[in-house]
Scaffold this motif. Structure first.
Motif, mmCIF file in Angstrom:
data_model
loop_
_atom_site.group_PDB
_atom_site.id
_atom_site.type_symbol
_atom_site.label_atom_id
_atom_site.label_comp_id
_atom_site.label_asym_id
_atom_site.label_seq_id
_atom_site.Cartn_x
_atom_site.Cartn_y
_atom_site.Cartn_z
ATOM 1 N N ALA A 122 48.431 37.026 37.491
ATOM 2 C CA ALA A 122 48.859 38.382 37.860
ATOM 3 C C ALA A 122 47.754 39.381 37.521
ATOM 4 C CB ALA A 122 50.145 38.743 37.127
ATOM 5 N N GLY A 123 47.385 40.195 38.490
ATOM 6 C CA GLY A 123 46.359 41.207 38.265
ATOM 7 C C GLY A 123 44.939 40.687 38.338
ATOM 8 N N ARG A 124 44.768 39.388 38.594
ATOM 9 C CA ARG A 124 43.423 38.807 38.709
ATOM 10 C C ARG A 124 43.111 38.536 40.178
ATOM 11 N NH1 ARG A 124 43.468 33.945 34.466
ATOM 12 N NH2 ARG A 124 41.275 33.810 35.062
ATOM 13 N N GLY A 125 41.862 38.318 40.488
ATOM 14 C CA GLY A 125 41.450 38.187 41.885
ATOM 15 C C GLY A 125 41.393 36.751 42.367
ATOM 16 N N TYR A 126 41.208 36.621 43.679
ATOM 17 C CA TYR A 126 41.087 35.301 44.303
ATOM 18 C C TYR A 126 39.899 34.521 43.734
ATOM 19 C CZ TYR A 126 44.392 36.631 48.046
ATOM 20 O OH TYR A 126 45.497 37.009 48.761
ATOM 21 N N GLY A 127 38.821 35.239 43.414
ATOM 22 C CA GLY A 127 37.614 34.562 42.927
ATOM 23 C C GLY A 127 37.878 33.770 41.659
ATOM 24 N N ASP A 128 38.518 34.410 40.679
ATOM 25 C CA ASP A 128 38.857 33.734 39.416
ATOM 26 C C ASP A 128 39.748 32.527 39.676
ATOM 27 O OD1 ASP A 128 37.443 35.418 37.845
ATOM 28 O OD2 ASP A 128 39.157 36.505 37.010
ATOM 29 N N PHE A 129 40.754 32.754 40.507
ATOM 30 C CA PHE A 129 41.724 31.690 40.787
ATOM 31 C C PHE A 129 41.036 30.489 41.427
ATOM 32 C CE2 PHE A 129 44.622 29.682 43.877
ATOM 33 C CZ PHE A 129 45.577 29.188 43.006
ATOM 34 N N LYS A 130 40.206 30.733 42.444
ATOM 35 C CA LYS A 130 39.562 29.622 43.153
ATOM 36 C C LYS A 130 38.542 28.898 42.261
ATOM 37 C CE LYS A 130 38.446 31.587 47.199
ATOM 38 N NZ LYS A 130 38.042 31.609 48.634
ATOM 39 N N LYS A 131 37.873 29.656 41.393
ATOM 40 C CA LYS A 131 36.926 29.018 40.461
ATOM 41 C C LYS A 131 37.665 28.052 39.539
ATOM 42 C CE LYS A 131 33.394 30.069 36.985
ATOM 43 N NZ LYS A 131 32.735 31.116 36.170
#
Length: 331
Positions: A266-275
């Motif tokens: 929550a509140g984090r971006g796609y980049g962090d999630f995909k990494k």
């Protein structure tokens, strides 16, 4: 004493590259159930012939699939692993079932309609049209009670059930009417570049799938470049098919619940999630890849294992085929 456990049958074609969808939707499930059932896990090489194959590549892919079966944790002590083409009872029973299957039933099969629409119905092989009957024979030959397959195979399983009931009605109780076994999570992994399409072994677009034998940096690159939806919220929703697919992969690889993963990001971006997802996939597939590559260094051992499995499969299949012969008056 005869094995009184329920029988399971399933198989994968040795065409294209086995990928993350095969791992999460089929192979992980097979390993989880292998000690609870009497299992027959097949490399369905005859099905691969429904479209043109390079013979040299097909031979390599058959061994590659066998190596991956073993590398994910399938144990020949708990399951029979074999090549479909080495058990001729499959094609013999398919002919008997062809004689009770109906043209209209096969012409309604979604996969045939989709494939023939892409390639042109006039150029589609009879094998492509008829392969659901061979698939039914694969299953009914072993009187399998359960068939773990992807959601896309549900229609073919329903045909199998129809043919079993029809044969039993016409000739007397012969075949078990099988049940479908589908996992709730990870059963249908979609393409990374087209989240409306299923991840496919035969896709001409390598960026659409993560192959089980992909190198770690290739996996990272493919997941980093996976398409995402508009907006930045990491939530599973019908209007967000791309991130929903990635969340389902994350959940299946970690055995976590999607709402918990959504809360974490929550509140984090796609980049962090995909990494993070890329590292989870790399770490999860690494031991499978390493073990499979080791096994492929000794092809004779893989061939021997497959031949041994075919011998066991023939022992199970032959009595059922002979019963079907006799019921139809061929004894």
């Amino acid at each position: 004493m005869a094995d009184e456990r329920k029988r399971v049958f399933s198989g994968i074609q040795p065409s294209g590259n086995l990928h993350l969808g095969n791992y999460l939707g089929a192979l992980k499930n097979w390993v989880a159930i292998q000690e609870d059932y009497e299992n027959y896990f097949c490399i369905v090489d005859l099905h691969a012939l429904t479209v043109p194959q390079d013979p040299k590549v097909l031979r390599e892919k058959i061994r590659e699939v066998a190596a991956i079966y073993l590398a994910v944790g399938l144990d020949p002590e708990h399951c029979t692993i074999f090549r479909q083409s080495r058990v001729s009872e499959h094609t013999e029973l398919a002919w008997l079932l062809n004689c009770i299957a109906r043209f209209g039933e096969l012409s309604r099969m979604t996969q045939f309609k989709d494939k023939s629409r892409k390639e042109g119905a006039e150029s589609a092989s009879v094998g492509l049209f008829d392969y659901p009957v061979l698939q039914a024979a694969d299953i009914l030959l072993y009187n399998a009670h359960l068939v773990p397959v992807g959601e896309d195979q549900r229609q073919h399983l329903e045909l199998t059930r129809t043919l079993a009931r029809r044969f039993n009605h016409l000739y007397g109780e012969t075949f078990v009417v099988p049940e479908i076994m589908i996992l709730e999570t990870g059963a249908r992994v979609m393409a990374l570049d087209e989240p409306e399409e299923k991840m496919s072994k035969s896709s001409p677009r390598p960026a659409s799938y993560v192959a089980i034998l992909d190198e770690p940096d290739v996996i990272r690159r493919k997941i980093r470049r996976a398409v995402t939806d508009s907006g930045t919220e990491i939530v599973a929703a019908p209007e967000k098919p791309a991130i929903t697919n990635l969340l389902q992969i994350y959940a299946a690889m970690t055995e976590r619940k999607i709402p918990d993963i959504e809360a974490e990001y929550a509140g984090r971006g796609y980049g962090d999630f995909k990494k993070d997802l890329a590292e989870i996939v790399v770490e999860g597939l690494a031991p499978v890849r390493e073990r499979a590559l080791e096994l492929l260094e000794n092809p004779a051992e893989l061939d021997e294992l497959l031949e041994s499995g075919a011998g066991r499969a023939r022992e199970a299949a032959r009595p059922n085929l002979h019963t079907a012969w006799a019921r139809m008056g061929l004894d």
